[in-house]
Design an enzyme around this catalytic site. Structure first.
Site, PDB file in Angstrom:
ATOM      1  N   SER A 136      -8.826   9.769  76.057  1.00 12.16           N
ATOM      2  CA  SER A 136      -8.158   9.175  74.901  1.00 12.16           C
ATOM      3  C   SER A 136      -9.192   8.410  74.087  1.00 12.16           C
ATOM      4  O   SER A 136     -10.201   7.949  74.630  1.00 12.16           O
ATOM      5  CB  SER A 136      -7.062   8.213  75.369  1.00 12.16           C
ATOM      6  OG  SER A 136      -6.574   7.426  74.297  1.00 12.16           O
ATOM      7  N   TYR A 146      -5.282   1.131  80.515  1.00 11.82           N
ATOM      8  CA  TYR A 146      -5.243   2.507  80.044  1.00 11.82           C
ATOM      9  C   TYR A 146      -6.591   2.884  79.427  1.00 11.82           C
ATOM     10  O   TYR A 146      -7.157   3.937  79.717  1.00 11.82           O
ATOM     11  CB  TYR A 146      -4.118   2.697  79.022  1.00 11.82           C
ATOM     12  CG  TYR A 146      -3.947   4.132  78.573  1.00 11.82           C
ATOM     13  CD1 TYR A 146      -3.309   5.058  79.392  1.00 11.82           C
ATOM     14  CD2 TYR A 146      -4.424   4.555  77.340  1.00 11.82           C
ATOM     15  CE1 TYR A 146      -3.150   6.375  78.998  1.00 11.82           C
ATOM     16  CE2 TYR A 146      -4.264   5.873  76.929  1.00 11.82           C
ATOM     17  CZ  TYR A 146      -3.631   6.780  77.762  1.00 11.82           C
ATOM     18  OH  TYR A 146      -3.486   8.091  77.375  1.00 11.82           O
TER      19      TYR A 146
END
Length: 251
Positions: A136, A146
């Site tokens: 990501s 994350y």
């Protein structure tokens, strides 16, 4: 004919990777927790593309299930591994249950690492193969755990591509921004309530198409869309406080 094993293949980017690889003639091994959803994707792809599709229901947070997928990879015959399985957590680390954070870390890092470790020997012996790790743009900026787990995937992919590409095996981290999938819905955020400006959304088909293109070119990192390429470049020049504030928008 190539065969691709894809994790998190029952929906979202995983299902789109399956469709696009099948359209190129690849056979598939689809991995996810939900057998019914996997069967539905498999049936759709068999009908549309006429390729072999194997379904392997496995929860990658279960040690025995991970071992089953590792054994399937170690048996050989897999030309492409797509590590796509994942989930998100609230950015308020201090409020999250630590056990949820540990599962998050295990799925994004440990499971992906184990599957790569299982797939590489057969690929290297054959002298060809591709590993695609779905990371990501969050991996380039400070964005909670994350961002941290995606940063690991990016760093490892960059190293592994340098080391293994000369032996015929490329490793690519695909780093999308916000993508229209069911990812946010699983966080309890219905469409329109994610806090993301309309111009920042990407569609899954574009992300997968550009990711596969960059993997075919042997690139270690793929950032779909010039919007996100520009944002990542800018983030490297700004103070952490500014980057964290900007990255905190949206979920």
């Amino acid at each position: 004919m190539a065969t691709a094993l894809i994790t998190g293949a029952s929906s979202g980017l995983g299902a789109e990777f399956a469709r696009q690889l099948a359209a190129r003639g690849a056979g598939l091994v689809l991995v996810a927790r939900a057998r019914a959803a996997l069967d539905e994707v498999a049936a759709e792809i068999r009908e549309a593309h006429g390729v072999d599709v194997e379904v392997l229901a496995a929860d990658l947070l279960d040690a025995d299930a991970v071992a089953t997928v590792e054994q399937r990879l170690a048996a050989g015959g897999i030309d492409v591994l797509v590590n796509n399985a994942g989930f998100g957590l609230d950015l308020a680390f201090e409020k999250n249950a630590v056990d949820d954070e540990v599962r998050h870390l295990r799925l994004h890092v440990e499971a992906a690492m184990r599957l790569m470790h299982a797939a590489l020997p057969a690929m290297l012996e054959r002298g060809s193969g591709r590993v695609v790790n779905i990371a990501s743009v969050a991996g380039f900026v400070p964005r909670g755990t994350y961002g941290a787990v995606k940063s690991w995937l990016i760093s490892f992919s960059r190293w592994a591509n340098v080391v293994y590409a000369p032996r015929g095996v490329t490793v690519t981290a695909v780093c999308p921004g916000f993508v229209h999938t069911d990812f946010h819905a699983r966080l309890g955020l219905p469409p329109g309530q994610e806090g993301v400006p309309n111009g920042m959304w990407l569609d899954a088909a574009t992300v997968v198409r550009e990711g596969l293109r960059d993997a075919a070119r042997g690139r270690s990192v793929s950032i779909p869309s010039w919007r996100y390429k520009s944002l990542v470049a800018a983030s490297r020049l700004l103070p952490d406080a500014v980057v964290v504030a900007a990255a905190s928008r949206g979920r």
